[in-house]
Write a protein that holds these residues in place. Structure first.
Motif, short mmCIF file in Angstrom:
data_model
loop_
_atom_site.label_atom_id
_atom_site.label_comp_id
_atom_site.label_asym_id
_atom_site.label_seq_id
_atom_site.Cartn_x
_atom_site.Cartn_y
_atom_site.Cartn_z
N ARG A 118 0.83 -1.20 0.00
CA ARG A 118 0.00 0.00 0.00
C ARG A 118 0.86 1.25 0.00
N SER A 119 0.43 2.27 -0.72
CA SER A 119 1.27 3.45 -0.88
C SER A 119 1.52 4.16 0.45
N ASP A 120 0.56 4.09 1.40
CA ASP A 120 0.81 4.78 2.67
C ASP A 120 1.93 4.08 3.46
N ILE A 121 2.15 2.80 3.19
CA ILE A 121 3.22 2.07 3.87
C ILE A 121 4.59 2.45 3.30
N VAL A 122 4.65 2.69 1.99
CA VAL A 122 5.96 2.87 1.36
C VAL A 122 6.29 4.29 0.91
N SER A 123 5.29 5.17 0.82
CA SER A 123 5.61 6.48 0.24
C SER A 123 6.58 7.23 1.16
N GLY A 124 7.57 7.82 0.56
CA GLY A 124 8.58 8.54 1.32
C GLY A 124 9.67 7.67 1.91
#
Ligand code: IPM
Ligand code: MG
Length: 354
Positions: A118-124
């Motif tokens: 999920r993007s909230d887990i990996v973004s940044g």
């Protein structure tokens, strides 16, 4: 800048050719870059009957840095072990004393949707894995297959770390952490392995010289879980050879594709070997579909670490970012609405962006 270029096998020659295009641009802009080619891996076996030919060793020793593609191919899988392509890689690492393997895992904003997480887990995400590269069970003796007293056969390897080996890589880790967010997690299996208990003791001792760095320890099984549960808790991960091999492949998938990950393997004088983290991908070799960005980003790492030209490194990284922003993608990072292009076209796009 005397650079030995070792394209190797599979997609190696295609991706290295794109990185060389980048080096050619830099040379055109005034950097004094000299390239010399040699064989490694299966290509070394084919050319000289040895995955790490003497001529290649001589060139690598005489160069400031080595740019390597990848090694391995189906046709070499049945060779006796000393002739296997992987031995070329292990011997050049050992032969050049490249004990510090830096494998950054960072997520480009343009690629957050390419990750299977999920993007909230990996973004940044921005992690640096520092893998010890010339010790551990990879090189420990004795090893082999033996016959026990009762006649049963047994395969065995030896895991060990000398104190000096742990100390020097721990120092590199703390120094990297000092330039980042001053957090280092040392990963081991100290609840089971004596080698790991010793590793932990030495790392803890070295930490005294770096009071500003927050050191933590984690068992490797938990680290494997935490990397997919909450990877942003990590800054620098310091670990041994085999745990680092496994965790760095896992971390690569946080970023969307192993085709994006560069690496640097350094000796104590910052001489280095630079290669993508991925392998030779023989199934897609010669099809012009491989992602050359990991290799191009490895050139950026070379500029940063061996030649101390952070400005040039940033220029290459910015060019890669620009190409991603333009929506250009190789198949491994493709998503709907983007433009799928091949390996050579990706190299050309980076050159244009440079
Ligand atoms: C890597 C690779 C190598 C390793 C193999 C090809 C010997 O998996 O660079 O991670 O295990 O170190
Ligand atoms: Mg590996």
């Amino acid at each position: 800048m005397k650079i030995a270029v070792l394209p190797g096998d599979g997609i190696g020659p295609e991706i290295v050719a794109q990185a060389v295009k980048v080096l050619d641009v830099l040379r055109g802009d005034g950097l004094k870059i000299e390239l010399e080619y040699a064989h490694i891996g299966g290509a070394g076996y084919d050319a000289a009957g040895d995955p790490f030919p003497a001529a290649t060793e001589k060139l690598a020793l005489a160069s400031d840095a080595v740019l390597l593609g990848a090694v391995g191919g189906y046709q070499y899988d049945t060779l006796p072990r000393p002739m296997r392509p992987e031995q070329g890689l292990l011997r050049i690492r050992k032969g050049l004393g490249l004990f510090a393997n830096l494998r950054p895992a960072m997520v480009y904003p343009e690629l957050v949707n390419a990750s299977t997480l999920r993007s909230d887990i990996v973004s940044g995400l921005d992690i640096m894995i520092l893998r010890e590269l010339t010790g551990d069970i990879y090189f420990g003796q004795p090893r082999g297959v033996r016959v026990l007293d009762d006649g049963e056969r047994q395969g065995f390897d030896t895991m060990h770390y000398n104190e000096s080996e742990v100390r020097r890589v721990a120092h590199v880790g703390f120094q990297i952490a000092m330039k980042r967010n001053k957090k280092m997690c040392s990963v081991d299996k100290a609840n089971v392995l004596d080698t790991s208990m010793f590793w932990r003791e030495i790392v803890t001792d070295v930490a005294q010289a770096y009071p500003e760095v927050a050191l933590s320890h984690m068992y490797v099984d938990n680290a494997a879980m935490q990397l997919v549960r909450a990877p942003k808790q990590f800054d620098v991960i310091l670990t041994g050879n085999i745990f680092g091999d496994i965790l760095s492949d896992e971390a690569s998938m946080l970023t969307g594709s192993i085709g994006m990950l560069p690496s640097a393997s350094l000796d104590s004088n910052n001489k280095g070997l630079y290669e993508p983290c991925h392998g030779s991908a023989p199934d897609i070799a010669g099809k012009d579909i491989a992602n050359p960005l990991a290799t191009i980003l490895s050139v950026a790492m070379m500029m940063q670490y061996t030649f101390e030209r952070a400005d040039v490194a940033q220029r290459i990284e910015a060019a890669v970012r620009k190409v991603l922003q333009q929506g250009l993608r190789t198949g491994d990072i493709y998503e709907d609405g983007k433009q799928k292009i091949g390996c050579a076209a990706m190299g050309d796009a980076v050159v244009a962006a440079l």
